[in-house]
Design an enzyme around this catalytic site. Structure first.
Site, PDB file in Angstrom:
ATOM      1  N   TYR A  67       0.861  -1.187   0.000  1.00 43.09           N
ATOM      2  CA  TYR A  67       0.000   0.000   0.000  1.00 43.09           C
ATOM      3  C   TYR A  67       0.899   1.240   0.000  1.00 43.09           C
ATOM      4  CZ  TYR A  67      -4.254   2.611   1.085  1.00 43.09           C
ATOM      5  OH  TYR A  67      -5.340   3.457   1.022  1.00 43.09           O
ATOM      6  N   ASN A 181     -22.413  -3.121  -1.613  1.00 43.87           N
ATOM      7  CA  ASN A 181     -22.612  -3.490  -0.206  1.00 43.87           C
ATOM      8  C   ASN A 181     -21.339  -3.301   0.614  1.00 43.87           C
ATOM      9  OD1 ASN A 181     -21.398  -5.640  -1.590  1.00 43.87           O
ATOM     10  ND2 ASN A 181     -21.986  -7.081   0.019  1.00 43.87           N
ATOM     11  N   GLY A 277     -10.946   1.140  -5.538  1.00 42.25           N
ATOM     12  CA  GLY A 277     -10.518  -0.103  -4.901  1.00 42.25           C
ATOM     13  C   GLY A 277     -10.437  -1.198  -5.950  1.00 42.25           C
ATOM     14  N   TRP A 302      -8.215   8.595  -4.211  1.00 45.07           N
ATOM     15  CA  TRP A 302      -7.545   8.071  -3.020  1.00 45.07           C
ATOM     16  C   TRP A 302      -7.699   9.083  -1.886  1.00 45.07           C
ATOM     17  CZ3 TRP A 302      -1.655   7.588  -1.830  1.00 45.07           C
ATOM     18  CH2 TRP A 302      -1.471   6.654  -0.800  1.00 45.07           C
TER      19      TRP A 302
HETATM   20  N1  LIG Z   1      -9.367   4.884  -2.532  1.00 45.46           N
HETATM   21  C1  LIG Z   1      -9.736   5.192  -1.291  1.00 45.46           C
HETATM   22  O1  LIG Z   1      -9.487   6.290  -0.767  1.00 45.46           O
HETATM   23  C2  LIG Z   1     -10.488   4.170  -0.508  1.00 45.46           C
HETATM   24  C3  LIG Z   1     -11.123   4.512   0.691  1.00 45.46           C
HETATM   25  C4  LIG Z   1     -11.868   3.522   1.356  1.00 45.46           C
HETATM   26  C5  LIG Z   1     -11.924   2.228   0.851  1.00 45.46           C
HETATM   27  N2  LIG Z   1     -11.250   1.944  -0.299  1.00 45.46           N
HETATM   28  C6  LIG Z   1     -11.282   0.625  -0.902  1.00 45.46           C
HETATM   29  O2  LIG Z   1     -12.628   0.321  -1.168  1.00 45.46           O
HETATM   30  C7  LIG Z   1     -12.804  -1.088  -1.110  1.00 45.46           C
HETATM   31  C8  LIG Z   1     -13.964  -1.384  -0.160  1.00 45.46           C
HETATM   32  O3  LIG Z   1     -13.584  -1.023   1.157  1.00 45.46           O
HETATM   33  P1  LIG Z   1     -14.619  -1.191   2.373  1.00 45.46           P
HETATM   34  O4  LIG Z   1     -13.939  -0.897   3.655  1.00 45.46           O
HETATM   35  O5  LIG Z   1     -15.850  -0.447   2.017  1.00 45.46           O
HETATM   36  O6  LIG Z   1     -14.853  -2.756   2.238  1.00 45.46           O
HETATM   37  P2  LIG Z   1     -15.752  -3.767   3.065  1.00 45.46           P
HETATM   38  O7  LIG Z   1     -16.815  -3.047   3.817  1.00 45.46           O
HETATM   39  O8  LIG Z   1     -14.834  -4.678   3.795  1.00 45.46           O
HETATM   40  O9  LIG Z   1     -16.480  -4.573   1.871  1.00 45.46           O
HETATM   41  C9  LIG Z   1     -15.749  -5.322   0.970  1.00 45.46           C
HETATM   42  C10 LIG Z   1     -16.469  -5.330  -0.363  1.00 45.46           C
HETATM   43  O10 LIG Z   1     -15.675  -5.987  -1.322  1.00 45.46           O
HETATM   44  C11 LIG Z   1     -16.432  -7.059  -1.926  1.00 45.46           C
HETATM   45  N3  LIG Z   1     -15.522  -8.162  -2.229  1.00 45.46           N
HETATM   46  C12 LIG Z   1     -14.734  -8.833  -1.361  1.00 45.46           C
HETATM   47  N4  LIG Z   1     -14.003  -9.760  -2.024  1.00 45.46           N
HETATM   48  C13 LIG Z   1     -14.344  -9.641  -3.333  1.00 45.46           C
HETATM   49  C14 LIG Z   1     -13.948 -10.330  -4.515  1.00 45.46           C
HETATM   50  N5  LIG Z   1     -13.038 -11.294  -4.498  1.00 45.46           N
HETATM   51  N6  LIG Z   1     -14.508  -9.959  -5.692  1.00 45.46           N
HETATM   52  C15 LIG Z   1     -15.442  -8.993  -5.730  1.00 45.46           C
HETATM   53  N7  LIG Z   1     -15.863  -8.295  -4.654  1.00 45.46           N
HETATM   54  C16 LIG Z   1     -15.314  -8.636  -3.458  1.00 45.46           C
HETATM   55  C17 LIG Z   1     -17.469  -7.410  -0.891  1.00 45.46           C
HETATM   56  O11 LIG Z   1     -18.552  -7.987  -1.544  1.00 45.46           O
HETATM   57  P3  LIG Z   1     -19.149  -9.441  -1.122  1.00 45.46           P
HETATM   58  O12 LIG Z   1     -20.112  -9.157  -0.009  1.00 45.46           O
HETATM   59  O13 LIG Z   1     -19.782  -9.877  -2.368  1.00 45.46           O
HETATM   60  O14 LIG Z   1     -17.993 -10.299  -0.671  1.00 45.46           O
HETATM   61  C18 LIG Z   1     -17.812  -6.028  -0.332  1.00 45.46           C
HETATM   62  O15 LIG Z   1     -18.684  -5.343  -1.196  1.00 45.46           O
HETATM   63  C19 LIG Z   1     -11.468  -1.671  -0.686  1.00 45.46           C
HETATM   64  O16 LIG Z   1     -10.767  -2.040  -1.844  1.00 45.46           O
HETATM   65  C20 LIG Z   1     -10.786  -0.487  -0.012  1.00 45.46           C
HETATM   66  O17 LIG Z   1      -9.379  -0.604  -0.013  1.00 45.46           O
HETATM   67  C21 LIG Z   1     -10.555   2.880  -0.984  1.00 45.46           C
END
Ligand SMILES: NC(=O)c1ccc[n+]([C@@H]2O[C@H](COP(=O)([O-])OP(=O)(O)OC[C@H]3O[C@@H](n4cnc5c(N)ncnc54)[C@H](OP(=O)(O)O)[C@@H]3O)[C@@H](O)[C@H]2O)c1
Length: 379
Positions: A67, A181, A277, A302
């Site tokens: 990261y 979700n 993401g 980001w």
């Molecule tokens: N760029 C930024 O500033 C920023 C900020 C915040 C978060 N993010 C990113 O956003 C993403 C989500 O974060 P979060 O904290 O909201 O996550 P989270 O609540 O832990 O949820 C994870 C999500 O990813 C899906 N998922 C997990 N494994 C998967 C796979 N193999 N293929 C497809 N979908 C999958 C899950 O769907 P299922 O229920 O179908 O498993 C769920 O929708 C992460 O990649 C995180 O690093 C980025």
């Protein structure tokens, strides 16, 4: 109760329990629980007590060393039980803490204030920390519950910025998102609802899909579609029916792979596709026609970059606005599905704290689990 007062000579620094690592690698191999004394309070430092801290996907990437935002490795945490004085980093990037002691020269923060971290890489999987005013942002905690506060600074703020900063969305406009979700996706739904923006939400199919749809609808989702349904040839017509022929201006992608490519098809002329993401860990391809004929912009977001380029005051304002928009209610525990992990008890062994943490980490990484793992500190 002594520690609740501004600086007192009788104040005794608490013992901190933390999840630390000294080198990058597989979290299971490199993480350990570690107990240490906080450094004594000085006139310019604060002591804070963490109340709750989530496990987010990026935290795991950070421990793996892949990261871009790096953790803070420091010798200040003290000497390991084996006598070695190593540089250690505390895991976790999000959480809420309460100020428990304030150095006498600090005038604008008080014991009892709730704060979040002002920078990523601070380390939030711990019960206590010594820090400075520059590293924390105070916010109004009157209208917000504990779990909501612990999960406020990353996901709801990411959702807010992505809905606001890329295209101008007016009441009645449409946006589409995959991974709807995810915690970010659920915040997107809530903020869009508050602004009157229609959301088309793509989720992975699962046996209990109707429960998930009901939950997302209760947050304000306009339409929900599974990734399987999205690939059906009839979907184009269905989405046209939903939008009444209006174009979809914005697409948000946290999954990548096939669904990110499929989603792009539904964006209208000059639409914007934002990737934040890559949960599937798969790249996605962009057909030339999207660029040539529809002039779709493929961009990324980001939150850490935004935080670096904006002041603490701007971040504080955003937090207070997000709190209002998400209509948090102090009495409701959270608007996202979560599982509480009671953690950090002063009498529990380091081994037991480590095992409890690793079991939560396992659950947080499992697809289709659907519940954010949140350490609720027992100190
Ligand atoms: N760029 C930024 O500033 C920023 C900020 C915040 C978060 N993010 C990113 O956003 C993403 C989500 O974060 P979060 O904290 O909201 O996550 P989270 O609540 O832990 O949820 C994870 C999500 O990813 C899906 N998922 C997990 N494994 C998967 C796979 N193999 N293929 C497809 N979908 C999958 C899950 O769907 P299922 O229920 O179908 O498993 C769920 O929708 C992460 O990649 C995180 O690093 C980025």
């Amino acid at each position: 109760m002594l520690s609740r007062y501004r600086f007192l000579s009788s104040y005794v620094s608490p013992k901190a329990r933390a999840i630390v690592f000294e080198k990058y690698g597989n979290p299971k191999d490199v993480l350990r629980a570690y107990t240490h004394e906080l450094p004594p309070l000085t006139p310019t430092t604060l002591h804070i007590r963490f109340l709750a801290s989530p496990i987010n996907p990026a935290d795991i990437n950070q421990i793996e060393g892949v990261y871009p935002a790096k953790p803070t490795f420091t010798k200040e945490l003290g000497i390991l039980p084996d006598g070695e004085h190593k540089e250690l980093a505390v895991g976790g990037n999000e959480g809420v803490a309460e100020i428990i002691a304030v150095g006498e020269q600090i005038k604008d923060l008080n014991v009892g204030d709730w704060v979040i971290m002002g920078r990523s890489g601070f380390g939030t999987w711990r019960t206590h920390a010594a820090t400075t005013p520059n590293d924390v942002i105070r916010f109004n905690n009157k209208e917000i519950g504990l779990i909501q506060a612990a999960t406020l600074s990353v996901n709801p703020c990411t959702a807010y910025r992505m809905l606001k900063d890329f295209v101008t969305l007016k009441k009645g406009d449409f946006m589409i998102q995959c991974g709807a979700n995810s915690s970010v996706g659920q915040s997107v739904i809530q903020i869009a609802k508050a602004w009157g923006i229609n959301t088309i939400n793509i989720v992975r199919d699962r046996p209990d899909i109707e429960n998930l749809k009901t939950h997302l609808k209760s947050l304000g989702a306009t339409h929900i579609i599974t990734d399987r349904e999205l690939r059906n040839y009839k979907t184009k017509g269905l989405i046209k029916e939903w939008t009444g022929g209006n174009i979809i201006k914005l697409g948000l992608n946290c999954v990548g792979g096939e669904v990110a490519t499929e989603m792009a098809k539904f964006l209208g002329q000059n639409g914007t596709h934002v990737t934040y993401g890559a949960m599937s860990r798969q790249p996605f391809f962009v057909p030339a026609s999207h660029l040539i004929f529809k002039d779709i912009k493929f961009l990324g977001f980001w939150m850490s970059r935004w935080n670096k380029t904006h002041s603490r005051e701007e971040k504080g304002e955003m937090l207070n606005e997000v709190i209002k928009l998400m209509k948090f209610k102090k009495e409701s525990p959270a608007d996202i599905a979560f599982e509480e992990v009671l953690w950090g008890n002063q009498s529990e062994s380091d081994e037991s704290l480590k095992n409890k943490f690793l079991s939560a980490l396992d659950k947080s990484g499992a697809g289709f689990h659907g519940k954010k793992q949140i350490l609720k500190m027992q100190s």
